[in-house]
Design an enzyme around this catalytic site. Structure first.
Site, PDB file in Angstrom:
ATOM      1  N   TYR A  47     -10.260  37.431  88.689  1.00  0.00           N
ATOM      2  CA  TYR A  47      -9.584  36.984  87.457  1.00  0.00           C
ATOM      3  C   TYR A  47      -9.727  35.485  87.218  1.00  0.00           C
ATOM      4  O   TYR A  47      -9.394  34.991  86.153  1.00  0.00           O
ATOM      5  CB  TYR A  47      -8.085  37.333  87.482  1.00  0.00           C
ATOM      6  CG  TYR A  47      -7.754  38.799  87.620  1.00  0.00           C
ATOM      7  CD1 TYR A  47      -8.729  39.780  87.478  1.00  0.00           C
ATOM      8  CD2 TYR A  47      -6.460  39.214  87.886  1.00  0.00           C
ATOM      9  CE1 TYR A  47      -8.423  41.120  87.626  1.00  0.00           C
ATOM     10  CE2 TYR A  47      -6.147  40.557  88.024  1.00  0.00           C
ATOM     11  CZ  TYR A  47      -7.137  41.498  87.905  1.00  0.00           C
ATOM     12  OH  TYR A  47      -6.820  42.834  88.042  1.00  0.00           O
ATOM     13  N   HIS A 104     -10.553  45.282  95.891  1.00  0.00           N
ATOM     14  CA  HIS A 104     -10.427  45.461  94.430  1.00  0.00           C
ATOM     15  C   HIS A 104     -11.095  46.759  93.958  1.00  0.00           C
ATOM     16  O   HIS A 104     -10.531  47.523  93.190  1.00  0.00           O
ATOM     17  CB  HIS A 104     -11.042  44.250  93.717  1.00  0.00           C
ATOM     18  CG  HIS A 104     -10.569  44.080  92.307  1.00  0.00           C
ATOM     19  ND1 HIS A 104     -10.495  42.851  91.693  1.00  0.00           N
ATOM     20  CD2 HIS A 104     -10.137  44.976  91.381  1.00  0.00           C
ATOM     21  CE1 HIS A 104     -10.038  43.007  90.460  1.00  0.00           C
ATOM     22  NE2 HIS A 104      -9.827  44.295  90.242  1.00  0.00           N
TER      23      HIS A 104
HETATM   24  N1  LIG Z   1      -7.211  46.857  90.185  1.00  0.00           N
HETATM   25  C1  LIG Z   1      -7.906  46.885  89.076  1.00  0.00           C
HETATM   26  O1  LIG Z   1      -9.102  47.230  89.043  1.00  0.00           O
HETATM   27  C2  LIG Z   1      -7.239  46.483  87.782  1.00  0.00           C
HETATM   28  C3  LIG Z   1      -7.833  46.824  86.557  1.00  0.00           C
HETATM   29  C4  LIG Z   1      -7.172  46.471  85.387  1.00  0.00           C
HETATM   30  C5  LIG Z   1      -5.963  45.794  85.458  1.00  0.00           C
HETATM   31  N2  LIG Z   1      -5.398  45.454  86.663  1.00  0.00           N
HETATM   32  C6  LIG Z   1      -4.114  44.709  86.766  1.00  0.00           C
HETATM   33  O2  LIG Z   1      -3.133  45.388  85.987  1.00  0.00           O
HETATM   34  C7  LIG Z   1      -2.586  44.500  85.030  1.00  0.00           C
HETATM   35  C8  LIG Z   1      -2.129  45.239  83.789  1.00  0.00           C
HETATM   36  O3  LIG Z   1      -3.182  45.971  83.202  1.00  0.00           O
HETATM   37  P1  LIG Z   1      -3.930  45.531  81.848  1.00  0.00           P
HETATM   38  O4  LIG Z   1      -3.821  44.066  81.693  1.00  0.00           O
HETATM   39  O5  LIG Z   1      -5.265  46.153  81.908  1.00  0.00           O
HETATM   40  O6  LIG Z   1      -3.158  46.328  80.697  1.00  0.00           O
HETATM   41  P2  LIG Z   1      -1.640  46.589  80.250  1.00  0.00           P
HETATM   42  O7  LIG Z   1      -0.688  45.804  81.056  1.00  0.00           O
HETATM   43  O8  LIG Z   1      -1.461  48.063  80.168  1.00  0.00           O
HETATM   44  O9  LIG Z   1      -1.658  46.084  78.750  1.00  0.00           O
HETATM   45  C9  LIG Z   1      -1.766  44.733  78.395  1.00  0.00           C
HETATM   46  C10 LIG Z   1      -1.836  44.677  76.870  1.00  0.00           C
HETATM   47  O10 LIG Z   1      -0.640  45.238  76.320  1.00  0.00           O
HETATM   48  C11 LIG Z   1       0.002  44.306  75.470  1.00  0.00           C
HETATM   49  N3  LIG Z   1       1.450  44.394  75.736  1.00  0.00           N
HETATM   50  C12 LIG Z   1       2.119  43.971  76.825  1.00  0.00           C
HETATM   51  N4  LIG Z   1       3.431  44.260  76.730  1.00  0.00           N
HETATM   52  C13 LIG Z   1       3.594  44.873  75.533  1.00  0.00           C
HETATM   53  C14 LIG Z   1       4.730  45.401  74.861  1.00  0.00           C
HETATM   54  N5  LIG Z   1       5.940  45.364  75.393  1.00  0.00           N
HETATM   55  N6  LIG Z   1       4.529  45.966  73.643  1.00  0.00           N
HETATM   56  C15 LIG Z   1       3.289  46.025  73.097  1.00  0.00           C
HETATM   57  N7  LIG Z   1       2.181  45.544  73.680  1.00  0.00           N
HETATM   58  C16 LIG Z   1       2.334  44.968  74.897  1.00  0.00           C
HETATM   59  C17 LIG Z   1      -0.550  42.951  75.840  1.00  0.00           C
HETATM   60  O11 LIG Z   1      -0.644  42.134  74.684  1.00  0.00           O
HETATM   61  P3  LIG Z   1       0.164  40.738  74.588  1.00  0.00           P
HETATM   62  O12 LIG Z   1      -0.480  39.831  75.586  1.00  0.00           O
HETATM   63  O13 LIG Z   1      -0.057  40.343  73.167  1.00  0.00           O
HETATM   64  O14 LIG Z   1       1.584  41.047  74.910  1.00  0.00           O
HETATM   65  C18 LIG Z   1      -1.954  43.285  76.325  1.00  0.00           C
HETATM   66  O15 LIG Z   1      -2.863  43.344  75.256  1.00  0.00           O
HETATM   67  C19 LIG Z   1      -3.723  43.500  84.799  1.00  0.00           C
HETATM   68  O16 LIG Z   1      -3.291  42.356  84.117  1.00  0.00           O
HETATM   69  C20 LIG Z   1      -4.191  43.284  86.208  1.00  0.00           C
HETATM   70  O17 LIG Z   1      -3.306  42.417  86.905  1.00  0.00           O
HETATM   71  C21 LIG Z   1      -6.023  45.821  87.823  1.00  0.00           C
END
Ligand SMILES: NC(=O)c1ccc[n+]([C@@H]2O[C@H](COP(=O)([O-])OP(=O)(O)OC[C@H]3O[C@@H](n4cnc5c(N)ncnc54)[C@H](OP(=O)(O)O)[C@@H]3O)[C@@H](O)[C@H]2O)c1
Length: 271
Positions: A47, A104
């Site tokens: 990241y 990861h």
């Molecule tokens: N291990 C892996 O391979 C892997 C892969 C993917 C992700 N991850 C981890 O998991 C975390 C979360 O997953 P993600 O970032 O993919 O997706 P997520 O948390 O499901 O979604 C993030 C998105 O949702 C929006 N959002 C957040 N809260 C909200 C709410 N209350 N209402 C409406 N929209 C909302 C955010 O926009 P705004 O910013 O505008 O709020 C952003 O665009 C990552 O940040 C990372 O740390 C790990």
């Protein structure tokens, strides 16, 4: 239940994801999240924000209460690379240890036994408190648990109502591992969902909150990401209501083919 005599390490049910958060905004959000009550912050070498995550954690003044997870880049899973990269992560984070260190993504070109051996060594030397995996399938979970000398405490996997993850969740339970849900609001898709919105209205909650509650009510830890301070509060306020059994079932019915968001097709191509 953990095996008798095993030490129990608890993963907070609600954490903050930081993928795509950068610079001062990232540090500010991490600090603010911890002030609100978040006790798990998820980052990764990939990241490119470990420095800012560390800044936010230190600025909160609550380092000792917060679990910091980082994840090793799949190209760096050979023991020497792994050890060097984890020490670099610690230098960027400016922390004296990582709380949870994860693979990861699996990398079929690097023997899993060697990677797990190197992680166990780092744990014994105090560089990390716990170790685990991410994006591991049922077969890989079985293999990893067979090979690891240290308990693997979680599998961090994509998990939300649009994706049926029952098999991998079942394997984690069998191995006494926690499930940590990434993309738990389906990268924002949950927000516009009709069913989640309708159920949310009945509880005075948003669709995103219902989505997160559906996971946490199954004992699955969540790490939603937001770049907006006001949503930090929203995503944290999900444990003060319960979904009824029929609501849980209806939400599970949203699972569909092609519900996966994060592309796995590139994962076996690591050099
Ligand atoms: N291990 C892996 O391979 C892997 C892969 C993917 C992700 N991850 C981890 O998991 C975390 C979360 O997953 P993600 O970032 O993919 O997706 P997520 O948390 O499901 O979604 C993030 C998105 O949702 C929006 N959002 C957040 N809260 C909200 C709410 N209350 N209402 C409406 N929209 C909302 C955010 O926009 P705004 O910013 O505008 O709020 C952003 O665009 C990552 O940040 C990372 O740390 C790990």
């Amino acid at each position: 239940m953990a095996p008798a005599g095993a030490k129990v390490f608890k993963i907070p049910l609600i954490g903050l994801g930081t993928w795509a958060l950068r610079g001062r905004d990232c540090a500010r959000l991490v600090e603010q999240a911890i002030r609100i009550g978040y006790r798990h912050i998820d980052t990764a070498q990939m990241y490119d924000n470990e420095r800012e995550v560390g800044e936010g954690v230190r600025a909160s003044g609550k380092r000792n209460e917060v679990m910091v997870t980082t994840k090793i880049q799949p190209t760096l899973l050979a023991p020497r690379d792994l050890e060097r990269s984890v020490k670099e992560s610690l230098a960027k984070l400016r922390l004296d240890h990582i709380d949870l260190l994860l693979i990861h993504w699996p990398n079929p070109r690097i023997p899993l036994a060697e990677t797990l051996g190197a992680m166990a060594k780092l744990k014994h030397e105090g560089f990390t408190q716990q170790i685990g995996v991410s994006n591991f399938t049922v077969a890989l979970l079985d293999e990893a648990n067979e090979l690891s000398s240290e308990p693997l405490i979680c599998d961090q996997v994509e998990c939300h109502p649009y994706l049926d993850q029952d098999k991998v969740i079942g394997a984690c339970r069998r191995h006494h591992m926690a499930v940590v849900a990434y993309s738990p609001i389906a990268r924002g898709q949950a927000k516009g969902d009709e069913l989640l919105t309708r159920i949310g209205k009945a509880h005075g909650k948003s669709a995103a909150q219902v989505c997160l509650r559906w996971l946490t009510q199954q004992g699955i830890a969540v790490i939603p990401r937001t770049s907006r301070v006001e949503r930090l509060e929203e995503n944290f306020s999900i444990l003060d209501f319960d979904l009824a059994d029929d609501e849980m079932k209806h939400i599970a019915g949203l699972a569909r083919r092609g519900g996966r968001i994060v592309d796995w097709t590139w994962s076996p191509k690591w050099d």
